[in-house]
Design an enzyme around this catalytic site. Structure first.
Site, short mmCIF file in Angstrom:
data_model
loop_
_atom_site.label_atom_id
_atom_site.label_comp_id
_atom_site.label_asym_id
_atom_site.label_seq_id
_atom_site.Cartn_x
_atom_site.Cartn_y
_atom_site.Cartn_z
CG HIS A 87 5.89 -0.68 -11.44
ND1 HIS A 87 6.77 -0.85 -10.16
CD2 HIS A 87 5.20 -1.67 -11.21
CE1 HIS A 87 6.49 -1.98 -9.46
NE2 HIS A 87 5.43 -2.37 -10.22
CB VAL B 222 -2.11 -2.72 -2.28
CG1 VAL B 222 -3.51 -2.48 -3.29
CG2 VAL B 222 -1.11 -3.08 -3.20
CD GLN C 256 7.16 -4.81 -12.99
OE1 GLN C 256 7.49 -5.27 -14.13
NE2 GLN C 256 6.58 -5.03 -12.07
N PRO D 239 27.15 -7.96 4.56
CG PRO D 239 28.38 -9.06 2.77
CD PRO D 239 28.60 -8.18 3.89
CB CYS E 161 1.10 -2.50 -10.56
SG CYS E 161 2.51 -3.83 -10.34
C1 2RA Z 1 5.32 -6.80 -8.73
N1 2RA Z 1 3.44 -6.49 -10.50
O1 2RA Z 1 5.57 -5.53 -9.22
C2 2RA Z 1 3.88 -7.42 -9.46
C3 2RA Z 1 2.90 -7.50 -8.20
N2 2RA Z 1 2.56 -6.20 -7.84
O2 2RA Z 1 5.93 -7.38 -8.13
#
Ligand code: 2RA
Length: 340
Positions: free
Chosen positions: A242, A14, A157, A182, A130
């Protein structure tokens, strides 16, 4: 009219994105000081085409810094944000540490920029999670039009939300599976390659996770405390972006066509919504973009006034670094004007 900035956590995903976006948007900075822990001391980070040397956070004097962008952990923010604020820097913190502090505004500029005025209480402004940021950008114009009662959201996400090491783990796990060698999960509780994990952050007493709690309480703080929201937050084997399947119940009627028109004209939103093959956004297409994309807008027939949406955005940009820089832009435009 220019400002002295510090970026704390400059070597993380970030922090580096903040530097990229400050350069891309030609933020009026007379100086940018990248700060990080001692282990990153002397490391170079890029600001546009310039190389900047990382300095140590633990000995840095914030006197003279106008804005301090924090892209570090909650513990680092807890220790250093008050010091920076006391030295006169306005702190914009990406961690979750200050988000629910009643004396700290939690800001998404397209949604509640007026709340920025509250920064003077602690000289600290919080950046939302986020998954919350992209959601409220899409919900705000619809809430203004038809008043939202209830939201049900499932998130998908990307691993970059969990940082550099998590991204590396997806890559190495995927490669290990292909060579039939693995490797054990480290950053995640289970294998993430070719899998999905319905668990982000720690579990709470009621069986939800803290990530799901954040989406509820942050949406209520930013948009409207009367909105009921339940989320299921899932980690998926995607590097950046996301995605969210959102079901919205309104007080008043709103058709998919009206919603599409409203969103097309809403700040920060980009509608890609054709009922045909490929007529929708996917995470790989959002990476590097500033927009919050909305697709699959359709009526939810299970309630009287309901819509279903698909919302996607780059979690490192609108989900973190871009929103923080936009807060800084709003701050200088509204409250920190300097004589030319
Ligand atoms: C994640 N929202 O996606 C949380 C922190 N960035 O892991």
């Amino acid at each position: 009219m220019s400002y002295r900035l510090a970026v704390i956590g400059a070597t993380g995903l970030v922090g580096q994105e903040m530097l990229n976006i400050l350069a891309e948007r030609d933020f009026p900075a007379s100086e940018i000081v990248p700060l990080a822990s001692r282990k990153s001391l002397g490391q170079d980070v890029m600001f546009g085409d310039r190389k900047l040397k990382v300095k140590a956070l633990d000995t840095f004097d914030f006197t003279g810094i106008d804005i301090a962008l924090f892209a570090a952990s909650g513990d680092v923010a807890a220790e250093y944000a008050p010091k920076a604020a006391a030295a006169g820097a306005v702190v914009i913190d990406n961690s979750s540490h200050f988000r629910m502090d009643p004396d700290v505004p939690l800001i998404v500029p397209e949604v509640n920029a007026d709340a920025l005025a509250g920064y003077r209480k602690k000289n600290i402004i919080a950046n939302p999670n986020c998954s919350t940021a992209q959601l409220v950008v899409a919900l705000k114009p619809l809430h203004d039009a038809a008043k939202i009662k209830r939201v049900v959201v499932s998130t998908y996400q990307s691993v970059s939300g969990a940082g550099n090491e998590a991204s590396d783990e997806l890559f190495s796990q995927t490669r290990a599976i292909f060579v039939n060698d693995p490797i054990e999960p480290v950053k995640f509780t289970k294998q993430i390659a070719f899998n999905v994990i319905p668990h982000i952050d720690r579990f709470l007493e009621d069986g939800s996770t803290k990530e799901e709690w954040k989406m509820t309480v942050e949406t209520q703080k930013i948009l409207d405390p009367a909105i009921a929201l339940i989320a299921t937050c899932v980690r998926v084997p995607v590097f950046i972006g996301h995605s969210e399947a959102v079901f919205v119940e309104f007080e008043n009627d709103i058709t998919p066509g009206t919603a599409r028109k409203i969103l097309r004209e809403a700040p920060g939103c980009l509608v890609i919504d054709k009922r045909e093959d490929g007529g929708y956004i996917t995470p790989v297409e959002c990476a590097g973009d500033f927009a919050t994309f909305i697709s699959r807008i359709r009526r939810d027939p299970t309630v009287k006034h309901g819509l279903s949406l698909w919302v996607v955005s780059d979690n490192l940009r609108k989900g973190a670094a871009l929103n923080a820089v936009q807060i800084a832009e709003s701050l200088i435009a509204r409250h920190l004007k300097k004589d030319a």
